[in-house]
Motif scaffolding. Structure first.
Motif, mmCIF file in Angstrom:
data_model
loop_
_atom_site.group_PDB
_atom_site.id
_atom_site.type_symbol
_atom_site.label_atom_id
_atom_site.label_comp_id
_atom_site.label_asym_id
_atom_site.label_seq_id
_atom_site.Cartn_x
_atom_site.Cartn_y
_atom_site.Cartn_z
ATOM 1 N N SER A 139 36.555 42.503 56.241
ATOM 2 C CA SER A 139 35.251 42.577 55.587
ATOM 3 C C SER A 139 34.922 43.983 55.105
ATOM 4 O O SER A 139 34.254 44.154 54.086
ATOM 5 C CB SER A 139 34.158 42.082 56.542
ATOM 6 N N VAL A 140 35.381 45.013 55.837
ATOM 7 C CA VAL A 140 35.091 46.389 55.444
ATOM 8 C C VAL A 140 35.808 46.736 54.149
ATOM 9 O O VAL A 140 35.217 47.290 53.215
ATOM 10 C CB VAL A 140 35.478 47.376 56.569
ATOM 11 N N ARG A 141 37.096 46.414 54.075
ATOM 12 C CA ARG A 141 37.835 46.691 52.841
ATOM 13 C C ARG A 141 37.256 45.910 51.666
ATOM 14 O O ARG A 141 37.102 46.451 50.565
ATOM 15 C CB ARG A 141 39.323 46.339 53.008
ATOM 16 N N PHE A 142 36.953 44.643 51.898
ATOM 17 C CA PHE A 142 36.377 43.826 50.824
ATOM 18 C C PHE A 142 35.120 44.484 50.262
ATOM 19 O O PHE A 142 34.972 44.648 49.047
ATOM 20 C CB PHE A 142 36.041 42.428 51.349
ATOM 21 N N ASN A 143 34.201 44.882 51.142
ATOM 22 C CA ASN A 143 32.930 45.440 50.682
ATOM 23 C C ASN A 143 33.087 46.849 50.128
ATOM 24 O O ASN A 143 32.319 47.256 49.245
ATOM 25 C CB ASN A 143 31.914 45.411 51.824
ATOM 26 N N ALA A 144 34.059 47.610 50.632
ATOM 27 C CA ALA A 144 34.315 48.938 50.077
ATOM 28 C C ALA A 144 34.798 48.832 48.633
ATOM 29 O O ALA A 144 34.329 49.556 47.744
ATOM 30 C CB ALA A 144 35.340 49.676 50.937
ATOM 31 N N VAL A 145 35.750 47.922 48.392
ATOM 32 C CA VAL A 145 36.251 47.716 47.030
ATOM 33 C C VAL A 145 35.155 47.134 46.142
ATOM 34 O O VAL A 145 34.984 47.555 44.986
ATOM 35 C CB VAL A 145 37.488 46.788 47.047
ATOM 36 N N LYS A 146 34.408 46.180 46.669
ATOM 37 C CA LYS A 146 33.321 45.553 45.917
ATOM 38 C C LYS A 146 32.280 46.587 45.489
ATOM 39 O O LYS A 146 31.890 46.655 44.318
ATOM 40 C CB LYS A 146 32.673 44.463 46.774
ATOM 41 N N ALA A 147 31.817 47.405 46.444
ATOM 42 C CA ALA A 147 30.801 48.408 46.136
ATOM 43 C C ALA A 147 31.347 49.490 45.208
ATOM 44 O O ALA A 147 30.657 49.935 44.284
ATOM 45 C CB ALA A 147 30.278 49.034 47.432
ATOM 46 N N GLY A 148 32.589 49.897 45.439
ATOM 47 C CA GLY A 148 33.179 50.917 44.586
ATOM 48 C C GLY A 148 33.345 50.463 43.150
ATOM 49 O O GLY A 148 33.111 51.224 42.205
ATOM 50 N N THR A 149 33.734 49.204 42.969
ATOM 51 C CA THR A 149 33.870 48.654 41.615
ATOM 52 C C THR A 149 32.525 48.603 40.910
ATOM 53 O O THR A 149 32.401 48.985 39.737
ATOM 54 C CB THR A 149 34.474 47.243 41.665
ATOM 55 N N ALA A 150 31.491 48.132 41.625
ATOM 56 C CA ALA A 150 30.151 48.072 41.042
ATOM 57 C C ALA A 150 29.640 49.468 40.693
ATOM 58 O O ALA A 150 29.047 49.681 39.631
ATOM 59 C CB ALA A 150 29.194 47.387 42.017
ATOM 60 N N LEU A 151 29.871 50.433 41.591
ATOM 61 C CA LEU A 151 29.457 51.813 41.325
ATOM 62 C C LEU A 151 30.137 52.351 40.071
ATOM 63 O O LEU A 151 29.494 52.991 39.226
ATOM 64 C CB LEU A 151 29.780 52.692 42.525
ATOM 65 N N GLY A 152 31.443 52.096 39.957
ATOM 66 C CA GLY A 152 32.161 52.560 38.774
ATOM 67 C C GLY A 152 31.577 52.013 37.486
ATOM 68 O O GLY A 152 31.440 52.736 36.488
ATOM 69 N N LEU A 153 31.195 50.746 37.498
ATOM 70 C CA LEU A 153 30.596 50.142 36.303
ATOM 71 C C LEU A 153 29.280 50.823 35.942
ATOM 72 O O LEU A 153 29.022 51.135 34.773
ATOM 73 C CB LEU A 153 30.362 48.651 36.536
ATOM 74 N N PHE A 154 28.428 51.054 36.943
ATOM 75 C CA PHE A 154 27.141 51.676 36.657
ATOM 76 C C PHE A 154 27.292 53.134 36.231
ATOM 77 O O PHE A 154 26.488 53.634 35.437
ATOM 78 C CB PHE A 154 26.218 51.563 37.872
ATOM 79 N N VAL A 155 28.303 53.824 36.744
ATOM 80 C CA VAL A 155 28.563 55.191 36.292
ATOM 81 C C VAL A 155 28.961 55.194 34.821
ATOM 82 O O VAL A 155 28.471 56.000 34.024
ATOM 83 C CB VAL A 155 29.660 55.850 37.152
ATOM 84 N N VAL A 156 29.851 54.283 34.444
ATOM 85 C CA VAL A 156 30.300 54.196 33.051
ATOM 86 C C VAL A 156 29.141 53.828 32.129
ATOM 87 O O VAL A 156 28.959 54.413 31.051
ATOM 88 C CB VAL A 156 31.436 53.158 32.915
#
Length: 283
Positions: A29-46
């Protein structure tokens, strides 16, 4: 506005679908949410980096939202792992009562007879969703651990909706992208730090299913952005019941089509009561 509602329902359901698929690959669950949050963050940064400007109020609300979202993401994933997608989504969808009461008490939104009956149907749906026959088939037996995860998801998800509404009431209709950027940054830091605290072999293990986690991040970004856009213009007592109705239907269909979840009569009646609840709460 109709497109934004559709976006919230579609991508909100896809988050659960991708989480369930990921859990079939590995139970991290930790890896899943880390990747999930990181992907979403990357989109909002772009999307929002060029127009970003620091606003203290948005930073505070976004940070609080991010902390609540961390709880919702973790507990929601664990609930999907140990329980059925359809019932988990049904019960969590009733977190709409929290922003509904916030809208009535603090935003002077009307509480009519239909909404009162809607709350009664919501209570009935919660009751029937937990009815357990002696030897259930098809749907995994609900248990104390699943109930705890669902309850935590319920509360944190409701708090997230309230914080979105509070931000947009106080600062309408601005800083939607910045709000979500702060929130996803908090989630990425929390889950990323937790992931990095593991040993190197632990980090390298169990990489299967990462594309599902990344896809869930994209869905999370789209659903979160659309929701906060709607929160600036729609009444909380209308917005969240409408979203919940669509999410319930999509979750039940996905649970049946993709995971062959079979609801027994009490759970079917629970879904019917749940749909009646969100329709009445919308009136």
């Amino acid at each position: 506005m109709g497109a934004l509602y559709l976006c919230v329902v579609l991508f909100g359901t896809l988050q659960s679908l991708f989480a369930k698929r990921y859990s079939e690959k590995n139970d991290d669950s930790v890896r899943f949410n880390a990747v999930k949050a990181g992907t979403a963050l990357g989109l909002f940064v772009v999307i929002g980096a060029a127009q970003f400007s620091f606003h203290l109020g948005t930073a505070v609300y976004g940070t609080l939202y991010g902390l609540m979202l961390c709880g919702s993401m973790y507990a929601g994933y664990r609930a999907l792992v140990v329980g059925p997608m359809s019932l988990t989504s049904l019960i969590v969808s009733f977190s709409l009562v929290m922003p509904l009461f916030y809208g009535v008490v603090f935003c002077a939104e009307p509480l009519n007879v239909c909404k009162i009956f809607g709350l009664a149907f919501a209570a009935a749906a919660l009751f029937f969703s937990n009815c357990r026959p002696p030897q259930p088939t098809g749907v995994p037996r609900t248990c104390a651990r699943w109930g705890w995860y669902v309850a935590l998801t319920f509360v944190t998800n409701g708090c997230c909706a309230i914080l979105q509404k509070m931000h947009q009431v106080r600062y309408p209709p601005q800083d939607c992208t910045a709000f979500m950027l702060f929130a996803m940054a908090v989630c990425s830091l929390v889950f990323g730090f937790r992931l990095l605290r593991r040993s190197a072999p632990g980090i390298a293990a169990h990489r299967g299913g990462t594309p599902y986690a990344a896809a869930a991040g994209i869905a999370n970004a789209a659903a979160g952005y659309a929701t906060i856009r709607l929160a600036g213009t729609e009444n909380a007592s209308v917005l969240f019941p409408v979203i919940s109705a669509g999410t319930i239907l999509c979750a039940v269909l996905c649970g049946r089509l993709f995971f062959r979840e079979k609801l027994r009569r009490p759970q079917i009646f629970s879904v019917i009561c749940g749909l009646a609840a969100v329709v009445l709460l919308k009136l």
